[in-house]
Design a protein around this motif. Sequence first.
Motif, PDB file in Angstrom:
ATOM      1  N   HIS A   9       5.434  10.430  -3.970  1.00  0.00           N
ATOM      2  CA  HIS A   9       4.139   9.410  -3.100  1.00  0.00           C
ATOM      3  C   HIS A   9       3.349  10.557  -2.978  1.00  0.00           C
ATOM      4  CE1 HIS A   9       6.579   5.626  -2.289  1.00  0.00           C
ATOM      5  NE2 HIS A   9       7.698   6.587  -2.420  1.00  0.00           N
ATOM      6  N   VAL A  49     -10.112   5.181   6.874  1.00  0.00           N
ATOM      7  CA  VAL A  49      -8.932   4.596   6.087  1.00  0.00           C
ATOM      8  C   VAL A  49      -8.123   3.257   7.111  1.00  0.00           C
ATOM      9  CG1 VAL A  49      -8.207   6.696   6.066  1.00  0.00           C
ATOM     10  CG2 VAL A  49      -6.933   6.248   8.040  1.00  0.00           C
ATOM     11  N   MET A  97      -4.383  14.486   4.913  1.00  0.00           N
ATOM     12  CA  MET A  97      -4.012  12.516   4.213  1.00  0.00           C
ATOM     13  C   MET A  97      -3.810  12.202   5.323  1.00  0.00           C
ATOM     14  SD  MET A  97       0.320  13.572   2.713  1.00  0.00           S
ATOM     15  CE  MET A  97      -0.276  11.873   1.378  1.00  0.00           C
ATOM     16  N   PRO A  98      -4.146  10.644   5.698  1.00  0.00           N
ATOM     17  CA  PRO A  98      -4.124   9.841   6.380  1.00  0.00           C
ATOM     18  C   PRO A  98      -3.147   9.353   7.797  1.00  0.00           C
ATOM     19  CG  PRO A  98      -3.846   8.663   4.911  1.00  0.00           C
ATOM     20  CD  PRO A  98      -3.921   9.631   4.310  1.00  0.00           C
ATOM     21  N   THR A 144       0.372   4.545   1.455  1.00  0.00           N
ATOM     22  CA  THR A 144       0.670   5.188   2.584  1.00  0.00           C
ATOM     23  C   THR A 144       1.312   4.254   3.324  1.00  0.00           C
ATOM     24  OG1 THR A 144      -1.980   5.209   2.218  1.00  0.00           O
ATOM     25  CG2 THR A 144      -0.842   6.471   4.399  1.00  0.00           C
ATOM     26  N   LEU A 196      -2.041   5.946   9.937  1.00  0.00           N
ATOM     27  CA  LEU A 196      -1.801   5.061   8.698  1.00  0.00           C
ATOM     28  C   LEU A 196      -0.192   5.814   8.297  1.00  0.00           C
ATOM     29  CD1 LEU A 196      -4.196   3.725   5.557  1.00  0.00           C
ATOM     30  CD2 LEU A 196      -3.412   2.668   7.653  1.00  0.00           C
ATOM     31  N   ILE A 197      -0.134   6.679   8.339  1.00  0.00           N
ATOM     32  CA  ILE A 197       1.720   6.863   8.208  1.00  0.00           C
ATOM     33  C   ILE A 197       2.273   6.714   9.047  1.00  0.00           C
ATOM     34  CG2 ILE A 197       2.972   8.694   6.926  1.00  0.00           C
ATOM     35  CD1 ILE A 197       0.776   9.932   5.755  1.00  0.00           C
ATOM     36  N   MET A 254       4.625   4.893   2.348  1.00  0.00           N
ATOM     37  CA  MET A 254       5.331   6.467   2.893  1.00  0.00           C
ATOM     38  C   MET A 254       5.627   6.923   4.091  1.00  0.00           C
ATOM     39  SD  MET A 254       2.916   9.994   2.121  1.00  0.00           S
ATOM     40  CE  MET A 254       2.049   9.619   1.216  1.00  0.00           C
ATOM     41  N   GLY A 255       4.970   5.996   4.281  1.00  0.00           N
ATOM     42  CA  GLY A 255       5.081   6.001   5.838  1.00  0.00           C
ATOM     43  C   GLY A 255       6.738   5.181   6.420  1.00  0.00           C
ATOM     44  N   ASP A 299       0.955  -1.719   0.087  1.00  0.00           N
ATOM     45  CA  ASP A 299       0.118  -0.422   0.381  1.00  0.00           C
ATOM     46  C   ASP A 299       1.188   1.042  -0.451  1.00  0.00           C
ATOM     47  OD1 ASP A 299      -2.702   1.304   0.898  1.00  0.00           O
ATOM     48  OD2 ASP A 299      -1.434   2.422   2.190  1.00  0.00           O
ATOM     49  N   PHE A 324       2.025  16.282   6.380  1.00  0.00           N
ATOM     50  CA  PHE A 324       1.246  15.383   5.497  1.00  0.00           C
ATOM     51  C   PHE A 324      -0.630  15.715   6.616  1.00  0.00           C
ATOM     52  CE2 PHE A 324       4.850  12.728   6.760  1.00  0.00           C
ATOM     53  CZ  PHE A 324       4.690  12.698   5.326  1.00  0.00           C
TER      54      PHE A 324
END
Length: 337
Positions: free
Chosen positions: A158, A223, A290-291, A100, A294-295, A103-104, A98, A287
């Motif tokens: 990303h 999310v 954005m979620p 996201t 999750l990040i 990205m994390g 995924d 961020f």
Amino acid sequence: MRRLLTRLPIDPYLLGLLATVGAAFLFPARDRGAEVADVVTYAAIVLLFFLYGARLSPTNVVQGISHWRLQGFVLLLSFVLFPVLGLILTLALRNVVDGTLLMGLMFVCVLPSTVQSSIAFTSIARGNVAAALCSASVSNLLGVVLTPLLVGLLMNAHGAALSLDSLKDIALQLVAPFAAGQLLRPWINSWLSRHRGILGYVDRGSILLVVYGAFSHGVVSGVWQQVGLEDLGVIILLDSLLLAIVLSASAYLSRRFGFEKEDEIAIVFCGSKKSMASGIPMANILFQGMPVGLIVLPLMLFHQLQLFACAAIARRYASRRPTEETPVAPAQASLRA
């Protein structure tokens, strides 16, 4: 209850983090409650960085920063080796994991080192505490600038980009309170020294508030329905791989470059760690929209992995024979005294 928690083979703070995440899932902040939670979280972050500034001794910084080879080595590990590894992994897995979560993972790689745990593990392992204190502190100071720049440079692919608003928010929410703490340190340091236990609760409580806000937003926006067990398992494996590579590289290279054992210990613990205390507040700023829940998930997982791994390594270093030790530096000896 406190005795029971101390006997468990798990960090009590990890239990607190898990409980906070559970509370966010069961009782997420909505509407007016979310607005109040955002204000409280903002205030907690400001207080957290004010206390960081107030407790950082300029004398210790001078003692540690004179060891420029060690400081530069740790910064290269934190802001060069880690980002290169993260870039390789995220590009290789961009069609598998995924986006996201990747990205994390990349965000983990551009964060500064921890302060408290790096110093604590260096002390347990009988390493160069003065250099570790300076190295971790300098890493965090530079991270306020370098982390947003690296986010803008490496994470555009990303969907994350550095903006002037982000820099302004970081300056107001992180840099300004830290500077205020440094300025007021001569007047409040004695009080802080007498209340270290309370301040520890403030530190950890602030992070719990930030974690609650991030995961609560994720629950409300839905999310978390996007995360599967397979993706979660892959992120744990990638976090473990990152940590193992940097731990091994930091120990091997520090020996190859002729650092003494005490310096090697400081390098290993400062160069391989990533700060959740700085990372989650920065994620909230960098961020926005954005979620974030999750990040920051890879960061939370990495944080716990590094604690478990470094605790085992510190015990191993501490058990070395006296003949393996080198003379203790004067600055370090004064700190131990």
